[in-house]
Design an enzyme around this catalytic site. Structure first.
Site, short mmCIF file in Angstrom:
data_model
loop_
_atom_site.label_atom_id
_atom_site.label_comp_id
_atom_site.label_asym_id
_atom_site.label_seq_id
_atom_site.Cartn_x
_atom_site.Cartn_y
_atom_site.Cartn_z
CE LYS A 117 2.84 8.09 4.29
NZ LYS A 117 2.93 9.35 5.01
CG ASP A 260 3.10 7.12 15.56
OD1 ASP A 260 2.57 7.79 16.46
OD2 ASP A 260 2.54 6.89 14.47
CG ASN A 261 3.44 10.65 12.89
OD1 ASN A 261 3.75 9.58 12.37
ND2 ASN A 261 2.20 11.09 12.92
P1 AMP Z 1 0.06 8.11 10.26
O1 AMP Z 1 -1.16 8.71 10.86
O2 AMP Z 1 0.15 8.24 8.77
O3 AMP Z 1 1.32 8.50 10.97
O4 AMP Z 1 -0.09 6.53 10.47
C1 AMP Z 1 -0.16 5.93 11.74
C2 AMP Z 1 0.12 4.46 11.62
O5 AMP Z 1 -0.88 3.84 10.82
C3 AMP Z 1 1.44 4.11 10.98
O6 AMP Z 1 1.93 2.98 11.63
C4 AMP Z 1 1.09 3.81 9.56
O7 AMP Z 1 2.01 2.92 8.97
C5 AMP Z 1 -0.28 3.19 9.70
N1 AMP Z 1 -1.14 3.44 8.53
C6 AMP Z 1 -1.71 4.61 8.17
N2 AMP Z 1 -2.46 4.44 7.07
C7 AMP Z 1 -2.34 3.14 6.71
C8 AMP Z 1 -2.87 2.35 5.65
N3 AMP Z 1 -3.67 2.85 4.73
N4 AMP Z 1 -2.52 1.04 5.62
C9 AMP Z 1 -1.73 0.51 6.56
N5 AMP Z 1 -1.21 1.20 7.57
C10 AMP Z 1 -1.49 2.49 7.65
MG MG Z 2 3.10 8.18 10.88
#
Ligand code: AMP
Ligand code: MG
Length: 497
Positions: A117, A260-261
């Site tokens: 990650k 998605d989480n």
């Molecule tokens: P999260 O809030 O971490 O669950 O992320 C939500 C979505 O945004 C997921 O599809 C992650 O892969 C994407 N995402 C979050 N941060 C980044 C980042 N810095 N670069 C690319 N994708 C991201």
């Molecule tokens: Mg996520």
């Protein structure tokens, strides 16, 4: 793309790889290599997990592994990919997401998948840079292993590596990569993706894959007119209910329960702005990006059900009849309260059902939670002190936590009456194994992060050791089990990671 071969440039970790997700085909992912991380260094490592994976301990000191888990050197036998998924974020359909920064390396013969990650951009990165910052990576690493130590289903974390590579968030920070480990990272959002895009063949292939690998009993279930997809929905509902019951009992707030989480295996995944409660406040919101209080602590059980409803909707083309999907979701409504009661009864040290005259357990549980909330009592300290008082010490340390002592005393009397027939050592034994001494409080994480930013990783290591066995006393580390300092309440943790 073929498997990364055993050639001199590729690191052979001595694990054999299966990579079953790859068999699903290229509608489900894109093959790509991690983006190199300049001049990486070790931040933290889980020796326990390395052993579970069958990874020889000598690897943890090796510069070769450091390069490999930073995305700088291919691992022989892996087939790196980024998968596609969609999801509902904060209650709204967000469309295509996907692994924007997590690269699945493959699955070892022990059935565990490894993901990097923060290993760079993917076609699903949207506006993101594909990176993860040091602070959130340390939090994910420590919390994964802390949840494992608590016995709560979770994705794991093998290690974190850092780099001086600058990453822009609200300020300039530095990059890190977490090596995450789980039997599968398939989310509710993977199913939503193929359902919303009108791809029934892919939806079925994914459901069959998940059933065959993780829920084979769904094929032989007599329930739901022998519909395996309804049985899958029920099984996921049950696992999710049990996981959330454990969150509520330990005082864990996830913070971003977007679909998605949510793991199809009922694992806690995607650690972001999570928090273990300090003072007990059922309305607590740990995510500063959650302006509508959607993911407040006491809303988590209903949100999990809402998310399962989204999963049911996504599976509908396979299940066929709406009534079957609704019936499959019903289990959540009985499994969650039963699992929560079971957790709370263990926290209270109840090893046997109540005798005829004793107060009901439900009333005792509801009343103590209300008292804890009204007095804003430190949640972890209360349960640990109560456990010790059951072992024979007096209740003075428990009483110290409350302003309304008459109300507490009245509750303690009823509690003592309920416990009466059970030998106290048995009660204390159960309570001390159920109520942790150590949880990853926000301020502990902050202190470890502050030191790590100066390249001192000793606090990360200390916390890992304590959190791996949170029910042990760990003499000499009392400060890590104490009240949070005053500044802890001003810590703000958002979705920025
Ligand atoms: P999260 O809030 O971490 O669950 O992320 C939500 C979505 O945004 C997921 O599809 C992650 O892969 C994407 N995402 C979050 N941060 C980044 C980042 N810095 N670069 C690319 N994708 C991201
Ligand atoms: Mg996520």
């Amino acid at each position: 793309m073929t498997t990364a071969p055993h050639c001199p440039g590729n690191l052979d970790l001595g694990l054999s790889w299966h990579n079953s997700f790859v068999q699903l085909g290229e509608d489900f992912y894109i093959h790509l290599s991690p983006q190199p991380l300049p001049a990486p260094y070790w931040v933290g490592q889980s020796r326990l997990l390395a052993r579970e994976l069958g990874l020889h301990p000598s690897w943890l000191a090796s510069p070769e592994l450091l390069q490999a888990v930073s995305g700088n050197r291919p691992i022989a036998g892996t087939q790196p990919l980024a998968s596609v998924y969609s999801g509902h974020q904060f209650g709204q359909w967000a469309g295509q997401l996907g692994d924007g920064r997590a690269i699945l390396l493959g699955e070892t013969s022990s059935g565990m998948e490894l993901q990097l990650k923060g290993a760079g951009r993917t076609p699903y990165s949207r506006m993101g840079d594909g990176r993860a910052v040091l602070r959130s990576s340390i939090r994910e690493f420590l919390c994964s292993e802390a949840m494992q130590g608590l016995g709560i289903p979770t994705s794991r974390a093998l290690c974190v590596t850092g780099s001086d590579l600058a990453v822009r968030r609200e300020t300039i920070e530095t990059a890190a990569v977490v090596t995450r480990v789980a039997p599968s990272f398939v989310r509710f959002g993977h199913f939503e993706h193929f359902s919303y895009n009108g791809q029934p063949a892919q939806l079925k292939a994914l459901a069959d894959y998940v059933i065959d690998r993780f829920y084979p009993e769904c094929r032989s279930s007599d329930k739901f007119d022998r519909n395996p997809y309804a049985a899958l929905l029920e099984a996921v509902s049950e696992r999710t209910a049990k996981m959330v019951a454990q969150w509520q009992a330990v005082g864990f707030c996830h913070g971003v329960m977007n679909t998605d989480n949510m793991s199809m295996l009922g694992l806690t995944i995607d650690y972001g702005p999570f928090q273990f409660l300090d003072a007990f406040n059922p309305d607590h919101i740990c995510n500063h990006s959650d302006t509508e209080d959607r993911y407040a602590f006491n809303k988590q059980p209903n949100i999990a059900y809402w998310n399962l409803f989204c999963l049911g909707q996504a599976l509908l083309p396979l299940i066929g009849e709406q009534q079957l999907a609704i019936a499959a979701l019903q289990s959540y409504k009985t499994v969650f309260p039963a699992a929560f009661d079971k957790q709370m009864r263990a926290k209270l040290g109840f090893t046997e059902p109540p005798s005829g005259t004793a107060p009901t357990d439900r009333a005792l549980i509801d009343d103590i939670l209300q008292l804890l909330a009204r007095n804003r009592v430190d949640y972890t300290l209360f349960w640990r002190r109560l456990s010790h008082s059951s072992a024979g010490t007096d209740t003075a340390l428990v009483r110290d936590l409350f302003l309304d002592r008459p109300a507490l005393d009245a509750w303690l009397l009823r509690y003592a009456e309920r416990l009466a027939p059970t030998p106290r050592p048995r009660v204390a034994d159960l309570m001390l194994k159920t109520n942790p001494k150590f949880v990853l409080r926000n301020h502990l994480g902050e202190l470890a992060i502050k030191a790590a930013k100066l390249k001192d990783f000793s606090e990360v290591n200390t916390l890992l050791t304590l959190l791996e066995s949170p029910f042990e006393e760990h003499p000499g580390f009392e400060a890590y089990a104490d009240f949070p300092p005053a500044w802890a309440s001003s810590i703000e943790i958002s979705c920025s990671s």
